[in-house]
Design an enzyme around this catalytic site. Structure first.
Site, PDB file in Angstrom:
ATOM      1  N   GLU A 151      -6.105  -8.634   0.018  1.00 17.59           N
ATOM      2  CA  GLU A 151      -7.418  -7.996  -0.099  1.00 17.59           C
ATOM      3  C   GLU A 151      -7.737  -7.632  -1.550  1.00 17.59           C
ATOM      4  OE1 GLU A 151      -8.798  -4.031   1.934  1.00 17.59           O
ATOM      5  OE2 GLU A 151      -7.893  -5.401   3.362  1.00 17.59           O
ATOM      6  N   ASP A 152      -6.719  -7.138  -2.279  1.00 15.90           N
ATOM      7  CA  ASP A 152      -6.982  -6.565  -3.604  1.00 15.90           C
ATOM      8  C   ASP A 152      -6.692  -7.495  -4.778  1.00 15.90           C
ATOM      9  OD1 ASP A 152      -7.598  -4.308  -2.215  1.00 15.90           O
ATOM     10  OD2 ASP A 152      -5.699  -3.279  -2.572  1.00 15.90           O
TER      11      ASP A 152
END
Length: 738
Positions: free
Chosen positions: A90-91
């Site tokens: 996600e990051d």
């Protein structure tokens, strides 16, 4: 800039990593340490430039989540790796394929389930709900997705102090709405209790602090009481050769708060502030007999309350929980809850699904696994049949996280476990979709009952069907199980689809006869003319005969009138002149609620569901049709609004008050006497600038119960008034109601 000692941080990161390995050591197989180290290094590198809101290095978070997985849930290596990597996709630039290549398909699937969906969502949906549905799709393949998500949520809640207020409300409410019931459903009692306590800590801080303070103040008395209470039991158990541990533990802050709220009593009157737990070392085949023997010993010393015996050993709860609970009267005249269980049952009660897996192979009867596995297959079928929006799915899913159950029997004597409040109709759908859809009634214990009949423990149920029967919208009000709701909605959708097709054909024919082209613009105008939200809603009503096809003629006449009006052009005022006009009418300071990040003064409405008054802890909610609505953070609808639509929540707080009156309600209970009402109204009318709107009084056998609605300026003003009313002779309790 805050100065950061990088060397000190590096040492702290290593310290936390070693702690994780130390706790994982008993479960590690050869080669596992190498894999965990690889996952840790990837995560460390991926998050190296990231910090949490508190200023700490981001890597603390995945390390803590992995530690919760091992220490508090009892998961293994695969889960540790997934927890360490749960945020990297996600990051950062890392892809799921990279993870699959390094750690295999299982870890990749779990991380995919934990990765939020990005992108734009359709109107009326909710990103939170969509993400939750995605996570559950993986749950049906691998339950560890949810267990790691719970560990992630627990760590987020433990570090919520560094978040801004509106984020705290959103995250805490979402936790209470979904994750605490989910932890309960998976049998993770300790995590469920901590999540509920943390929710209270951030949404009603004053009450939380007050209860914690009172629990701590009563600690030494409680310990002394527990010691003397368990002394005779310990002696007798030792005499009879039992190996055991006895623990006394206070109830969670949230469960005490719930009791106070439900029963309308202060802390001092909550009688079962703690429970005594007796944990036995016992062989699997002797467990039941041993627990009942201990029950017999306890009740030899203390008299039990016959209404408070709970036997979850003969019929475990659907989340796998097994225990024997009784409430007994102590020598000091205090009720005490005693829980009797074995080591195996205790581990399942504390660690839920993870422990349940561990014992699954050992239990030849298959008893411990049936409830949870059955639930997971229910979630699976709910996901398969759900093609509505995600918020609707979340509501259905929450209905599936039931706490209390009823045990009922089929005509052949098979046991079915259904949620509390389940109806005969729920039971019918539990047996088979076809039987549910054709259900016209039931025989319960040989007596004829309607489909709406609420089932009770021990009922024997036979379903009556008819081929002419089919589900109606009203059925949704009489079922509580997700399965029944999903199947009824599915049937209604099919019916709605055919009504929409019929309606569309009618509209086309009617417009053709009126010489109006059938275009999307015309359909949209028709929808607006009949005041409906969507074109399908218009077709549906037309197809069902709710809208008379001949009324389309009046739409044509209306259109012609509009054309005439359009010729007379109207000057449109710009936004700023419109705002100026409002200000000149209302005066500059008509408002004293500051809203949003910049704390502007904006128009708003006070929500009717909780009637906030100045001084209350509040938040703003952007509605679709009514602008900004202000709710109290303790509003009964707050948890749901903040969970499903966190993106529409904005900060709001009161500034110092103008003399504006707000409606509030008080409930007064006491012993009746001549002149009591007169004394109460005197106190209220002596209070500066308080107007009463209404007073309702009911007096029965010397007990006075009244409600008063009055106008006050703020919570401070109201508290002052409550204190004065409590001084009136005969008044026992004064509480505010919404």
């Amino acid at each position: 800039m805050i100065h950061v000692d990088l060397e000190l941080e590096r040492k702290e990161i290593l310290k936390r990593y070693r702690k994780l390995l130390r706790h994982a050591k008993p479960i590690l197989k050869p080669g596992d340490t190498k894999l965990i180290k690889k996952a840790f290094n990837i995560s460390l590198e991926a998050h190296k430039d990231m910090r949490r809101k508190s200023g700490e290095p981001y890597i603390y978070h995945p390390l803590e989540v992995a530690l919760v997985c091992v220490e508090e849930i009892g998961l293994g290596t695969t889960s540790i790796i997934a927890a360490l990597l749960h945020d990297v996709v996600e990051d950062t630039d890392l892809e799921l394929e990279d993870i699959e290549r390094e750690f295999g398909n299982k870890v990749m699937t779990i991380i995919d389930g934990l990765t939020k969906i990005s992108g734009v969502f359709e109107y009326g949906s909710s990103q939170q709900a969509e993400n939750f549905r995605k996570m559950l799709l993986t749950l049906s393949e691998d339950v560890r997705v949810i267990l790691i998500k719970l560990a992630d949520r627990l760590n987020n809640m433990r570090t919520l102090g560094s978040m801004p207020r509106h984020k705290q409300l959103k995250i805490a409410s979402e936790t209470m709405y979904l994750y605490a019931p989910l932890a309960h459903r998976l049998g993770l009692y300790a995590i469920k209790s901590e999540l509920e306590d943390l929710y209270l800590k951030y949404t009603d801080t004053e009450t939380y602090k007050d209860i914690v303070k009172k629990i701590n103040e009563s600690k030494s008395y409680r310990n002394k009481f527990i010691k003397s209470f368990i002394l005779p039991i310990e002696d007798e158990l030792t005499k009879q050769g039992f190996k055991f541990v006895i623990k006394g533990r206070p109830k969670s802050v949230h469960s005490i708060y719930n009791k106070m709220k439900k029963q309308g009593i202060p802390f001092e009157e909550v009688y079962d502030l703690f429970a005594i737990r007796i944990i036995l070392e016992s062989e699997l085949e002797d467990e039941k007999a041993d627990c009942w023997q201990v029950y017999s010993i306890v009740t030899d010393f203390y008299r039990p309350n016959p209404d408070r015996l709970r036997d979850w050993i003969s019929t475990p709860r659907s989340n796998g929980y097994e225990s024997l609970h009784t409430t007994v009267m102590s020598n000091t005249g205090q009720w005490v809850e005693v829980q009797i269980r074995t080591n195996r049952m205790d581990e399942i009660a504390e660690r839920g699904y993870a422990a349940h897996w561990k014992y699954k192979e050992k239990d030849a009867s298959g008893r411990t696994n049936s409830g949870l596995d059955e639930w997971i297959s229910q979630v699976r079928s709910l996901l398969e049949s759900n093609d509505g929006n995600a918020i609707e799915f979340m509501d259905d899913f929450r209905g599936n996280l039931f706490h209390d159950e009823v045990f009922v029997f089929t005509p052949k004597g098979d046991l079915k476990v259904l949620p509390h409040e389940a109806s005969a109709l729920d039971f019918a759908f539990e047996i088979h979709t076809e039987i549910g859809a054709k259900c016209i009634g039931a025989k319960v214990n040989q007596k004829l009952v309607p489909i709406t009949y609420k089932l009770k423990n021990g009922d024997q149920v036979e379903i009556l069907t008819s081929n002419k029967q089919k589900p109606t919208e009203d059925w949704l009000n009489h079922v509580v199980t997700s399965r029944a709701k999903a199947k009824i909605k599915e049937s209604l959708r099919e019916e709605k689809k055919s009504a929409i097709i019929d309606g569309k054909e009618i509209a086309q024919r009617k417009l053709k006869s009126l010489k109006i082209d059938f275009t999307s613009e015309v359909v949209d105008q028709l929808r607006a003319f009949f005041d409906l939200k969507t074109a399908n809603e218009f077709y549906y009503r037309l197809g069902k005969g709710i809208i008379d096809p001949s009324s389309i003629k009046s739409f044509k006449e209306f259109k012609e009138q509009q054309k005439q009006k359009a010729k007379v052009t109207d000057r449109v005022k710009d936004e700023s002149s419109f705002t100026k006009e409002i200000k000149s009418l209302k005066g500059q300071d008509h408002d004293q609620l500051l809203i949003g990040e910049d704390m502007d003064v904006v128009d708003y409405i006070l929500a009717k569901c909780c009637n906030p008054i100045p001084g209350d802890d509040v938040f703003g909610f952007v509605t679709i049709n009514e602008g900004i609505k202000i709710h109290r953070t303790s509003c009964p609808n707050a948890v749901e609004l903040l969970s499903n639509h966190g993106n529409r929540v904005i900060k709001a707080r009161w500034t110092s008050q103008k003399e504006i009156a707000f409606l509030a309600g008080l409930r007064i209970v006491g012993t009746d006497r001549v002149g009591l009402i007169n004394d109460l109204t005197k106190v209220i009318s002596n209070e500066l600038k308080v107007n009463m709107r209404s007073i309702t009084v009911d007096s029965d056998a010397g007990i006075f119960d009244g409600t008063i609605k009055l106008y006050v300026h703020s919570t401070e003003h109201l508290d002052h008034l409550i204190k004065n009313l409590q001084q009136v002779e005969g008044v026992i309790k004064v509480t505010r109601f919404d």
